[in-house]
Design a protein around this motif. Structure first.
Motif, PDB file in Angstrom:
ATOM      1  N   ALA A   1      31.059  58.162  35.787  1.00 58.85           N
ATOM      2  CA  ALA A   1      29.828  58.948  35.895  1.00 58.85           C
ATOM      3  C   ALA A   1      28.874  58.709  34.738  1.00 58.85           C
ATOM      4  CB  ALA A   1      30.165  60.436  35.980  1.00 58.85           C
ATOM      5  N   ILE A   2      29.301  57.955  33.729  1.00 55.40           N
ATOM      6  CA  ILE A   2      28.458  57.721  32.555  1.00 55.40           C
ATOM      7  C   ILE A   2      27.513  56.555  32.834  1.00 55.40           C
ATOM      8  CG2 ILE A   2      28.430  57.157  30.108  1.00 55.40           C
ATOM      9  CD1 ILE A   2      31.173  58.358  29.865  1.00 55.40           C
ATOM     10  N   ALA A   3      26.235  56.786  32.606  1.00 61.06           N
ATOM     11  CA  ALA A   3      25.225  55.761  32.867  1.00 61.06           C
ATOM     12  C   ALA A   3      24.982  54.912  31.635  1.00 61.06           C
ATOM     13  CB  ALA A   3      23.921  56.420  33.311  1.00 61.06           C
ATOM     14  N   GLY A   4      24.630  53.666  31.860  1.00 59.77           N
ATOM     15  CA  GLY A   4      24.288  52.759  30.772  1.00 59.77           C
ATOM     16  C   GLY A   4      22.797  52.703  30.511  1.00 59.77           C
ATOM     17  N   ARG A   5      22.021  53.430  31.316  1.00 58.85           N
ATOM     18  CA  ARG A   5      20.572  53.505  31.137  1.00 58.85           C
ATOM     19  C   ARG A   5      20.186  54.972  30.970  1.00 58.85           C
ATOM     20  NH1 ARG A   5      17.647  48.736  30.231  1.00 58.85           N
ATOM     21  NH2 ARG A   5      19.108  47.100  30.824  1.00 58.85           N
ATOM     22  N   ASP A   6      19.142  55.198  30.162  1.00 60.13           N
ATOM     23  CA  ASP A   6      18.724  56.561  29.859  1.00 60.13           C
ATOM     24  C   ASP A   6      19.956  57.381  29.478  1.00 60.13           C
ATOM     25  OD1 ASP A   6      17.060  58.658  29.475  1.00 60.13           O
ATOM     26  OD2 ASP A   6      16.372  58.829  31.545  1.00 60.13           O
ATOM     27  N   VAL A   7      20.695  56.849  28.510  1.00 56.97           N
ATOM     28  CA  VAL A   7      22.027  57.375  28.204  1.00 56.97           C
ATOM     29  C   VAL A   7      22.008  58.830  27.741  1.00 56.97           C
ATOM     30  CG1 VAL A   7      22.953  55.102  27.645  1.00 56.97           C
ATOM     31  CG2 VAL A   7      21.934  56.489  25.828  1.00 56.97           C
ATOM     32  N   TRP A   8      20.844  59.315  27.310  1.00 59.37           N
ATOM     33  CA  TRP A   8      20.785  60.697  26.826  1.00 59.37           C
ATOM     34  C   TRP A   8      21.042  61.688  27.964  1.00 59.37           C
ATOM     35  CZ3 TRP A   8      17.762  56.597  25.597  1.00 59.37           C
ATOM     36  CH2 TRP A   8      17.873  56.141  24.265  1.00 59.37           C
ATOM     37  N   VAL A   9      20.788  61.270  29.197  1.00 57.77           N
ATOM     38  CA  VAL A   9      21.102  62.137  30.341  1.00 57.77           C
ATOM     39  C   VAL A   9      22.611  62.357  30.441  1.00 57.77           C
ATOM     40  CG1 VAL A   9      20.849  62.431  32.843  1.00 57.77           C
ATOM     41  CG2 VAL A   9      19.053  61.302  31.541  1.00 57.77           C
TER      42      VAL A   9
ATOM     43  N   GLU B   1      32.494  53.247  50.539  1.00 56.36           N
ATOM     44  CA  GLU B   1      31.677  54.314  51.125  1.00 56.36           C
ATOM     45  C   GLU B   1      30.728  54.903  50.078  1.00 56.36           C
ATOM     46  OE1 GLU B   1      32.141  58.660  53.351  1.00 56.36           O
ATOM     47  OE2 GLU B   1      33.917  57.638  52.554  1.00 56.36           O
ATOM     48  N   ARG B   2      31.247  55.143  48.882  1.00 55.17           N
ATOM     49  CA  ARG B   2      30.408  55.698  47.815  1.00 55.17           C
ATOM     50  C   ARG B   2      29.317  54.702  47.423  1.00 55.17           C
ATOM     51  NH1 ARG B   2      31.827  59.972  44.626  1.00 55.17           N
ATOM     52  NH2 ARG B   2      33.994  59.771  45.324  1.00 55.17           N
ATOM     53  N   GLU B   3      29.678  53.431  47.370  1.00 54.75           N
ATOM     54  CA  GLU B   3      28.722  52.389  46.985  1.00 54.75           C
ATOM     55  C   GLU B   3      27.567  52.313  47.982  1.00 54.75           C
ATOM     56  OE1 GLU B   3      29.134  47.891  45.215  1.00 54.75           O
ATOM     57  OE2 GLU B   3      30.266  48.382  47.025  1.00 54.75           O
ATOM     58  N   ARG B   4      27.877  52.486  49.271  1.00 60.43           N
ATOM     59  CA  ARG B   4      26.813  52.471  50.281  1.00 60.43           C
ATOM     60  C   ARG B   4      25.825  53.608  50.045  1.00 60.43           C
ATOM     61  NH1 ARG B   4      31.174  50.891  53.656  1.00 60.43           N
ATOM     62  NH2 ARG B   4      31.607  53.058  54.250  1.00 60.43           N
ATOM     63  N   ASN B   5      26.320  54.779  49.719  1.00 56.08           N
ATOM     64  CA  ASN B   5      25.435  55.913  49.468  1.00 56.08           C
ATOM     65  C   ASN B   5      24.644  55.750  48.183  1.00 56.08           C
ATOM     66  OD1 ASN B   5      26.145  57.264  51.827  1.00 56.08           O
ATOM     67  ND2 ASN B   5      27.838  58.345  50.855  1.00 56.08           N
TER      68      ASN B   5
ATOM     69  N   ARG C   1      37.332  48.457  38.218  1.00 57.51           N
ATOM     70  CA  ARG C   1      36.748  49.568  37.466  1.00 57.51           C
ATOM     71  C   ARG C   1      35.257  49.601  37.761  1.00 57.51           C
ATOM     72  NH1 ARG C   1      38.750  49.969  31.349  1.00 57.51           N
ATOM     73  NH2 ARG C   1      37.790  51.998  31.645  1.00 57.51           N
ATOM     74  N   HIS C   2      34.785  50.753  38.209  1.00 55.32           N
ATOM     75  CA  HIS C   2      33.388  50.888  38.614  1.00 55.32           C
ATOM     76  C   HIS C   2      32.710  52.007  37.843  1.00 55.32           C
ATOM     77  CE1 HIS C   2      33.914  48.171  42.019  1.00 55.32           C
ATOM     78  NE2 HIS C   2      34.963  48.874  42.409  1.00 55.32           N
ATOM     79  N   ARG C   3      31.399  51.877  37.734  1.00 48.53           N
ATOM     80  CA  ARG C   3      30.555  52.981  37.298  1.00 48.53           C
ATOM     81  C   ARG C   3      29.491  53.190  38.367  1.00 48.53           C
ATOM     82  NH1 ARG C   3      27.408  52.546  33.432  1.00 48.53           N
ATOM     83  NH2 ARG C   3      27.545  50.327  32.954  1.00 48.53           N
ATOM     84  N   LEU C   4      29.084  54.428  38.550  1.00 47.30           N
ATOM     85  CA  LEU C   4      28.192  54.760  39.650  1.00 47.30           C
ATOM     86  C   LEU C   4      26.876  53.997  39.587  1.00 47.30           C
ATOM     87  CD1 LEU C   4      28.707  58.636  39.849  1.00 47.30           C
ATOM     88  CD2 LEU C   4      29.927  56.824  41.067  1.00 47.30           C
ATOM     89  N   GLY C   5      26.399  53.702  38.399  1.00 51.17           N
ATOM     90  CA  GLY C   5      25.102  53.047  38.277  1.00 51.17           C
ATOM     91  C   GLY C   5      25.160  51.540  38.152  1.00 51.17           C
ATOM     92  N   GLU C   6      26.333  50.945  38.330  1.00 51.23           N
ATOM     93  CA  GLU C   6      26.497  49.531  37.992  1.00 51.23           C
ATOM     94  C   GLU C   6      25.575  48.600  38.776  1.00 51.23           C
ATOM     95  OE1 GLU C   6      30.660  49.121  38.709  1.00 51.23           O
ATOM     96  OE2 GLU C   6      30.404  48.463  40.778  1.00 51.23           O
ATOM     97  N   GLY C   7      25.317  48.882  40.047  1.00 56.09           N
ATOM     98  CA  GLY C   7      24.476  47.996  40.853  1.00 56.09           C
ATOM     99  C   GLY C   7      23.054  47.944  40.340  1.00 56.09           C
TER     100      GLY C   7
END
Length: 634
Positions: free
Chosen positions: A312-320, A429-433, A489-495
């Motif tokens: 769930a940790i993003a690599g962009r706008d990391v302060w969020v 399924e999550r990646e499609r969404n 290993r995936h992160r939600l924002g990777e794409g």
């Protein structure tokens, strides 16, 4: 102002008429004006559950007592367990001391090993340097050592002995988890049966020599990061724990003693209620397993450690990420976690600095000392929604657990590829969404900022440290070991983040970002909504919008692609002419912000190549545009 007593409150409540579910549904149907109740007001989860907009006493599960909160919490709250992963033991010691002085109550050492960066430890002397100045009879130490778990545990025991700490003086967790290590790292230095036997032997030794230490860990993070949903996460944890109970029984421990050697570790995402329900369901499942084994579950409380989910940790706008961590921490606190590790907000971009570690600590401390989350046992108990969700999680996880056991247990499920297949399906399924932005990630796929200052973390020359500190002495892959393909290993924002990275590289090489010409047609009231949408849409892929109100400005913009933005009414009047002008000016590809409806054929003939709108294949479109502009390979 006086405090209202119960009788007064009851009297006030009598002034409100009782409302039935049927009456509520009738009102809802009127408000929906023919729209689908299921589509508008309910939500399907990745576990296949249908979440309702309202829950009543009718939804409460029958005959199920709400699980109590964590069994090891004290008046001061849960254990604030800060993770340390700086490669240099001496630098790690500075961070450990600072964190403990400023609110942390224990330490989690991530040990460096193939595929996982951590503190480079080759001997008890190295570990001594990493814990220099730390009173080990006062500070619990937990290890994250993966395939090196047993060896790391032996080194920690050697250090305790070296410092003169006897039985009962030290506390912590070895977190030996061979199945979890195999899932994450893809190998073990010994055969799996031998690794399980070693786990049992270490647990037996710890039970007699270190009564305040737990030897065994059940960490579901490898499955969660690979895409497991909450039900799968729970089932895998229970199947793993059963395998470890059997290994410890084989080493001579009774089930109750073996159960007290296990620390469960769960990753929590950013859905508050799902996180709370997951921890509550885990306690219910574990209690049922113990009861089936003849153990009094009330006298053998489950020990739960929680980590804010890496995926769930993003690599962009990391302060969020500070907000995401707060949500996860709140869920952990309400759900009854016994210890909690909050990953620093910049942990995706390098080693966290002192400020990031401070925020991670204070997120927990504020929720304890100012919000008092730890002072109420199971505060979600009695909530019809949470009770129902906890029950559904537990029931579905129990069914999956039974299937895993029928098929030979967790070791068989892992090594056969069954686990990998299940979590891969869940991630797909999550990646499609995510790709359609049905699941949005603030700062990444939603509200991106191309002008943000890119965050960078500390860097360490780990190879030099490994050579210097004798890390070559660690076990290596041999034919006697166990190997399998590690789980992804995936992160939600990777794409989307991959496209942003490519955009940064393009900027570095060419001096400008890849851009798209944005033609705003009509008056601001006509185009503002879709112009804003288009700007954010393309920025999510690292593409800068160049706004203009005259198609003749296209050539001067230096762009190759264009997007039209306006209202449906203006499109009907001017889209064909605008597209034609842009094509004659050299636009290679033209998009329109909105759905084409009945105009698709005419607009296609006029040169409009594609459409962007809410719910479209956003990531695929952005990749196609980036490839067309030479930012990425096709």
């Amino acid at each position: 102002m006086s405090v209202l007593d119960n009788e007064t409150l009851m009297a006030l409540a009598e002034d409100f008429p009782e409302t039935s579910r049927d009456a509520w549904m009738a009102a809802v149907e009127t408000a929906l004006k023919g729209a689908s109740f299921e589509k508008v007001l309910t939500r399907q989860t990745y576990e296949g559950l249908r979440l309702q907009p309202i829950y009543t006493a009718e939804d409460a599960p029958e005959g199920r007592a709400a699980p109590v909160a964590g069994g090891t919490r004290t008046e001061t709250g849960w254990d604030v367990r800060q993770m340390q992963a700086h490669g240099d033991p001496a630098e790690a010691a500075k961070a450990v001391k600072q964190d403990l002085e400023r609110g942390a109550t224990s330490v989690l050492l991530r040990i460096d090993r193939p595929g996982v960066d951590g503190i480079v430890i080759g001997s008890a002397d190295d570990l001594d340097r990493a814990l220099d100045g730390i009173h080990l009879d006062m500070v619990p130490v937990a290890l994250d050592a993966g395939a090196f778990g047993p060896r790391s545990a032996a080194i920690l025991e050697e250090l305790w002995s070296k410092r003169g700490h006897g039985a009962g003086e030290v506390s912590g967790s070895f977190r030996i988890d061979p199945l979890g290590a195999l899932a994450r790292e893809g190998w073990l230095p010994s055969a799996l049966d031998a690794a399980l036997a070693e786990l049992g032997e270490t647990a037996s030794r710890a039970a007699s020599a270190h009564p305040k230490v737990r030897a065994v860990g059940v960490d579901t993070a490898p499955y969660y990061e690979a895409g497991a949903n909450e039900v799968q996460d729970l089932a895998f944890s229970m199947a793993t724990a059963i395998a470890y109970l059997r290994a410890m029984e084989a080493a001579g421990l009774d089930v109750a003693t073996a159960a007290r050697q296990i620390e469960f570790s769960y990753a929590l995402g950013v859905d508050v209620f799902q996180g709370i329900a997951k921890l509550r369901a885990a306690r219910r499942l574990w209690a049922r397993i113990l009861e089936a084994s003849g153990v009094d579950a009330a006298k053998t409380p489950m020990l739960q450690h929680v980590v804010t989910a890496e995926r769930a940790i993003a690599g962009r706008d990391v302060w969020v990420n500070m907000l995401r961590a707060t949500v996860s921490t709140f869920a952990a606190g309400v759900g009854g976690a016994d210890s909690l590790t909050v990953l620093p907000y910049d942990s995706t971009v390098g080693l966290p600095d002192g400020f990031a570690r401070r925020i991670a600590r204070n997120t927990q401390i504020i929720l304890m000392e100012e919000s008092d989350l730890h002072r109420v046992a199971d505060p979600a108990g009695g909530s019809w929604y949470v009770e129902r969700l906890s029950d559904e999680y537990a029931s579905r996880a129990w069914e999956l657990l039974q299937q895993i056991e029928r098929d030979g247990g967790m070791a068989a499920a892992l090594t056969s590829g069954a686990v990998a297949e299940q979590v891969a399906d869940g991630w797909a399924e999550r990646e499609r969404n995510l790709a359609r932005r049905k699941d949005e990630l603030t700062g990444v796929s939603a509200y991106p900022n191309l002008k943000e200052e890119t965050a960078t973390g500390l860097t360490v020359d780990r190879e030099a440290l490994r050579a210097k500190l004798g890390a070559a002495a660690w076990p290596k892959r041999t034919e006697a070991g166990t190997e399998m393909e590690a789980l992804a290993r995936h992160r939600l924002g990777e794409g989307f983040e991959a496209l942003r990275d490519a955009s940064d590289a393009f900027l570095s090489e060419t001096g400008k970002r890849p851009a798209i010409f944005q033609l705003n047609i009509g008056m601001p009231v006509d185009y503002t909504a879709r112009a804003t949408f288009a700007q954010n849409y393309f920025a999510a892929g690292g593409l800068e919008s160049v706004p203009a109100q005259n198609a003749a400005d296209f050539v001067a913009s230096g762009c190759r692609f264009a997007v039209l933005c306006s209202s449906d009414k203006i499109y009907g009047e001017e889209a064909v002419d605008a597209a034609g002008t842009l094509k004659r000016a050299g636009a290679e590809r033209i998009f329109l912000a909105g759905r084409p409806g009945d105009n698709e054929a005419a607009w296609r003939a006029a040169g409009i190549d594609g459409y962007i709108f809410v719910g479209d294949q956003t990531l695929a479109t952005l990749r196609d545009v980036a490839a067309g502009l030479g930012v990425i390979e096709q």
